[in-house]
Design an enzyme around this catalytic site. Structure first.
Site, PDB file in Angstrom:
ATOM      1  N   SER A 264      41.877   6.391  70.774  1.00 11.34           N
ATOM      2  CA  SER A 264      40.907   5.404  69.587  1.00 11.34           C
ATOM      3  C   SER A 264      41.911   4.362  68.976  1.00 11.34           C
ATOM      4  O   SER A 264      42.520   5.490  67.878  1.00 11.34           O
ATOM      5  CB  SER A 264      39.666   6.087  69.972  1.00 11.34           C
ATOM      6  OG  SER A 264      39.078   5.440  68.792  1.00 11.34           O
ATOM      7  N   SER A 265      41.452   3.841  68.869  1.00 14.27           N
ATOM      8  CA  SER A 265      42.627   2.467  67.679  1.00 14.27           C
ATOM      9  C   SER A 265      41.144   2.728  66.584  1.00 14.27           C
ATOM     10  O   SER A 265      41.450   1.727  65.428  1.00 14.27           O
ATOM     11  CB  SER A 265      42.531   2.029  68.173  1.00 14.27           C
ATOM     12  OG  SER A 265      41.707   1.014  68.337  1.00 14.27           O
ATOM     13  N   CYS A 266      39.698   2.933  67.349  1.00 18.61           N
ATOM     14  CA  CYS A 266      38.951   2.558  66.192  1.00 18.61           C
ATOM     15  C   CYS A 266      37.950   3.537  65.994  1.00 18.61           C
ATOM     16  O   CYS A 266      37.046   3.322  65.207  1.00 18.61           O
ATOM     17  CB  CYS A 266      38.144   0.738  66.974  1.00 18.61           C
ATOM     18  SG  CYS A 266      37.438   1.479  68.348  1.00 18.61           S
ATOM     19  N   GLY A 267      37.976   4.442  66.947  1.00 24.33           N
ATOM     20  CA  GLY A 267      36.695   5.552  67.260  1.00 24.33           C
ATOM     21  C   GLY A 267      35.367   4.601  67.199  1.00 24.33           C
ATOM     22  O   GLY A 267      34.509   6.399  67.592  1.00 24.33           O
ATOM     23  N   LEU A 268      35.930   4.620  68.412  1.00 21.76           N
ATOM     24  CA  LEU A 268      34.401   3.936  69.445  1.00 21.76           C
ATOM     25  C   LEU A 268      34.403   4.161  70.540  1.00 21.76           C
ATOM     26  O   LEU A 268      34.089   5.122  71.626  1.00 21.76           O
ATOM     27  CB  LEU A 268      35.026   2.541  69.356  1.00 21.76           C
ATOM     28  CG  LEU A 268      33.134   2.170  67.808  1.00 21.76           C
ATOM     29  CD1 LEU A 268      33.121   0.156  68.234  1.00 21.76           C
ATOM     30  CD2 LEU A 268      31.524   2.640  67.783  1.00 21.76           C
TER      31      LEU A 268
END
Length: 255
Positions: free
Chosen positions: A102-106
């Protein structure tokens, strides 16, 4: 330094050496459980680990983090975080709702309730006047050594109510830069004290959420917000200033 070729409309040019921002996979583990793989700048990773744990609500304070160990591998970095035993249930619960890339935590979160978890209402306000924002904007470049070389990374700065920059952190990812700043503040035992955060990026709702969870009363970004960022800021009572440039800025009215 990297060897590059400079080209121009006139055909003049030639080889040049240029510093390039480093981006590498950072695998984050909590108490032996793989949690996420982030693409990040491999600097200030202890700060990043602290800020990430706090922003993800796996830890409530720096005291919940027992140790952070960093291990270099051929394919990237592994950051192993040890939390107090009382926080393990949170780690296990969150892992059920995400994947470890993940690059955004979602990525991997399965529903909107998980993606947009309720935010606490801020009970603090910023004492910063308009002049403080422009003072911080003028000073920000001096706190961006990596960007001075590469022109490719974001910065997140902790600013006092009068616009002085206390500390700043840089990363190729705007979320990572803010996590590093939050982590550095937690490790130093530093609060916002009526000040604000200044970010050299657009204003996404994730940054609003990080600011609220960190107890930051005011968030300023140099680029535009999304509609969800404005909505979340109003819900939490976060003072939001966007498109902050040397000659003007836009304040988002409270909801």
């Amino acid at each position: 330094m990297h060897a590059l070729d400079r080209i121009t409309p006139t055909g003049a040019g030639g080889p040049v050496d240029r510093a390039i921002a480093v981006e590498t996979p950072i695998a984050i583990e909590f108490n032996g459980i793989g949690y996420a793989v982030m693409m990040a700048t491999p600097a200030d990773l202890t700060d990043f680990a602290h800020g990430f744990a706090l922003s993800e609500r796996l830890a409530d304070s720096a005291a919940d983090i027992v140790a952070v160990d960093r291990h270099a591998t051929e394919r990237g970095e592994i950051v192993r975080v040890t939390l107090i035993a009382a926080r393990m249930e949170r780690v296990v619960e969150r892992v059920r709702h995400r994947v470890s890339e993940s690059s955004c935590g979602l990525c991997g979160i399965e529903n909107l309730e998980q993606a947009l978890r309720p935010l606490p209402r801020l009970d603090v306000v910023s004492d910063a006047q308009d002049a403080a924002l422009f003072r911080a904007l003028d000073a920000l470049a001096a706190h961006q050594p990596i960007n001075a070389e590469t022109r490719a990374v974001h910065a997140a700065a902790q600013c006092t109510a009068d616009g002085a920059i206390v500390r700043a952190r840089e990363d190729v990812g705007r979320h990572n830069a803010f996590d590093k700043l939050i982590g550095a503040m937690a490790r130093a035992g530093s609060g916002w004290d009526g000040g604000f955060a200044l970010l050299s990026s657009r204003c996404s709702y994730e940054l609003v959420e990080k600011a609220v969870i960190a107890g930051c009363p005011m968030l300023a970004t140099i680029s535009a917000p999304t509609s969800l960022a404005i909505e979340r800021a109003r819900q939490a009572g976060l003072r939001l200033v966007v498109l902050a440039r040397p000659d003007a800025a836009l304040a988002v009215p409270a909801g």
